[in-house]
Design an enzyme around this catalytic site. Structure first.
Site, short mmCIF file in Angstrom:
data_model
loop_
_atom_site.label_atom_id
_atom_site.label_comp_id
_atom_site.label_asym_id
_atom_site.label_seq_id
_atom_site.Cartn_x
_atom_site.Cartn_y
_atom_site.Cartn_z
N SER A 50 0.85 -1.20 0.00
CA SER A 50 0.00 0.00 0.00
C SER A 50 0.88 1.25 0.00
O SER A 50 2.10 1.16 0.21
CB SER A 50 -0.90 0.01 1.25
OG SER A 50 -0.09 0.21 2.41
N ASP A 83 -1.40 -1.72 -3.86
CA ASP A 83 -2.75 -1.82 -3.28
C ASP A 83 -3.31 -0.40 -3.08
O ASP A 83 -2.67 0.45 -2.45
CB ASP A 83 -2.63 -2.55 -1.93
CG ASP A 83 -3.96 -2.93 -1.33
OD1 ASP A 83 -4.93 -3.11 -2.10
OD2 ASP A 83 -4.04 -3.06 -0.09
P1 13P Z 1 -8.73 -6.87 5.18
O1 13P Z 1 -8.69 -5.65 6.04
O2 13P Z 1 -10.01 -7.60 5.29
O3 13P Z 1 -7.57 -7.76 5.41
O4 13P Z 1 -8.65 -6.36 3.65
C1 13P Z 1 -7.42 -6.04 3.08
C2 13P Z 1 -7.56 -5.37 1.76
O5 13P Z 1 -8.59 -5.34 1.15
C3 13P Z 1 -6.36 -4.74 1.21
O6 13P Z 1 -6.64 -4.04 0.04
O1 G3H Z 2 -6.75 -1.81 2.20
C1 G3H Z 2 -6.05 -1.54 3.14
C2 G3H Z 2 -4.90 -2.41 3.47
O2 G3H Z 2 -5.17 -3.17 4.62
C3 G3H Z 2 -3.65 -1.59 3.61
O3 G3H Z 2 -3.73 -0.81 4.73
O4 G3H Z 2 -3.10 1.48 4.00
O5 G3H Z 2 -2.89 0.77 6.39
O6 G3H Z 2 -1.32 -0.11 4.67
P1 G3H Z 2 -2.70 0.42 4.97
ZN ZN Z 3 -8.51 -3.12 -0.07
#
Ligand code: 13P
Ligand code: G3H
Ligand code: ZN
Length: 314
Positions: A50, A83
């Site tokens: 992310s 992500d």
């Molecule tokens: P969770 O918080 O359910 O693990 O989802 C993670 C996610 O969608 C990351 O993009």
């Molecule tokens: O979708 C969210 C993921 O769990 C990533 O979370 O933005 O805190 O790294 P983060």
């Molecule tokens: Zn997500």
């Protein structure tokens, strides 16, 4: 083999009724736990990073850790995915950094603006051999939005918009909102997912891969350990594993998991600190955390049906 895109993974996952686990990585121990599990189970892998992970660990460190995983395991197809990219600039940066897949998440913008931004990212990414995941609809538990039937469907992905969105943007996969949400508190009552959305999309766009975000199950074992050893997550609730398996057999080809990794690591660290208050060697609490992640991911690969599928995804 070098890092791969998700193309072949999704083709095989769709055809053979399973899904690829997409696991969020933030440091070495989390990555090692996931990779150890993947290697033992011979499963294809998506490691996702992310914006927050890039900032926390620094991209160069994460990249170096992932490079080792790739080099040491040439038999495993591994994709490095961004992500929830929120701007063109971040997606461009990740493409330039060597990511093989990026997500542009403009789901909170209007349909037209979402199309416009996604299209720009697709143009740049495809020109560099990188695939793109986009998102349509807004994540969030169904009951969070329940004020009436129309209210629920206003937040879920509208299957009728999907075809137009995919055709206009050229995105390679699409995250759909079917009632899941991020984090450890997904449902206040019995979990409910809109499988009809997945079914309708697969009729309108046969063979097109969908993505399920917010797919952690909030495993009882880790919830109990956290609550037993000084944590406070009594009402945490995730997506039932049978729902994940059901989606994996449908058009869902990628299942995102972060919370379950966080909870596994946290549970073990709490346990070590509670049982050995004098412990101050990070290896003594991060090590059990890494082992718990490995065990948990091995279990997830069975739920997703992708254990043993590394070979056919190459
Ligand atoms: P969770 O918080 O359910 O693990 O989802 C993670 C996610 O969608 C990351 O993009
Ligand atoms: O979708 C969210 C993921 O769990 C990533 O979370 O933005 O805190 O790294 P983060
Ligand atoms: Zn997500």
């Amino acid at each position: 083999m070098p890092l791969v895109t998700t193309k072949k993974m999704f083709q095989m996952a769709y055809k053979n009724g399973y899904a690829i686990g997409a696991f969020n990585v933030n440091n070495m121990e989390i990555t090692q736990g996931i990779v150890d599990a993947i290697v033992e189970e011979q499963a294809p892998l998506i490691l996702q990073i992310s914006k927050g992970a890039r900032e926390y660990a620094k991209m160069s460190y994460l990249r170096a850790i992932i490079d080792v995983a790739v080099k040491e395991n040439p038999q495993i197809p591994i994709c490095m995915h961004l992500d929830h990219g929120d701007t063109f600039e971040l997606c461009r940066q990740c493409v330039d950094d060597g990511f093989t897949s990026v997500m542009i998440d403009a789901s909170h913008q209007s349909f037209e603006d979402n199309v416009k931004l996604t299209k720009e990212v697709v143009k740049y990414a495809h020109a560099h051999g990188v695939v793109v995941e986009a998102e349509l609809g807004q994540l969030g538990g169904i009951e969070e939005h329940v004020k009436g039937v129309e209210d629920v469907s206003a937040h879920l992905t509208d299957p009728n918009q999907v075809k137009e969105f995919v055709e206009k943007t050229g995105c390679d996969s699409l995250a759909v909102a079917i009632g899941t949400s991020h984090g450890a508190y997904k449902f206040k009552a019995a979990p409910k997912l809109a499988f009809d959305v997945v079914e309708k999309v697969s009729k309108l766009l046969p063979g097109y891969p969908l993505v399920m975000h917010g797919s952690s199950s909030v495993l009882q074992e880790f919830k109990d350990l956290i609550n037993k050893y000084g944590g406070k997550m009594p009402d945490a609730m995730g997506v039932p594993e049978d729902a994940i398996t059901r989606a994996s057999k449908m058009a869902v080809c990628k299942v995102n998991i972060d919370t379950d990794l966080r909870m596994a690591l946290t549970a073990k660290i709490r346990q070590v600190f509670a049982e050995k208050p004098g412990e101050f060697d990070p290896r003594k609490y991060l090590g059990p955390g890494r082992e718990a992640i490995k065990k948990m991911v091995k279990h997830k690969l069975q739920i997703l049906g992708c254990a043993g599928k590394a070979g056919e995804c190459k």
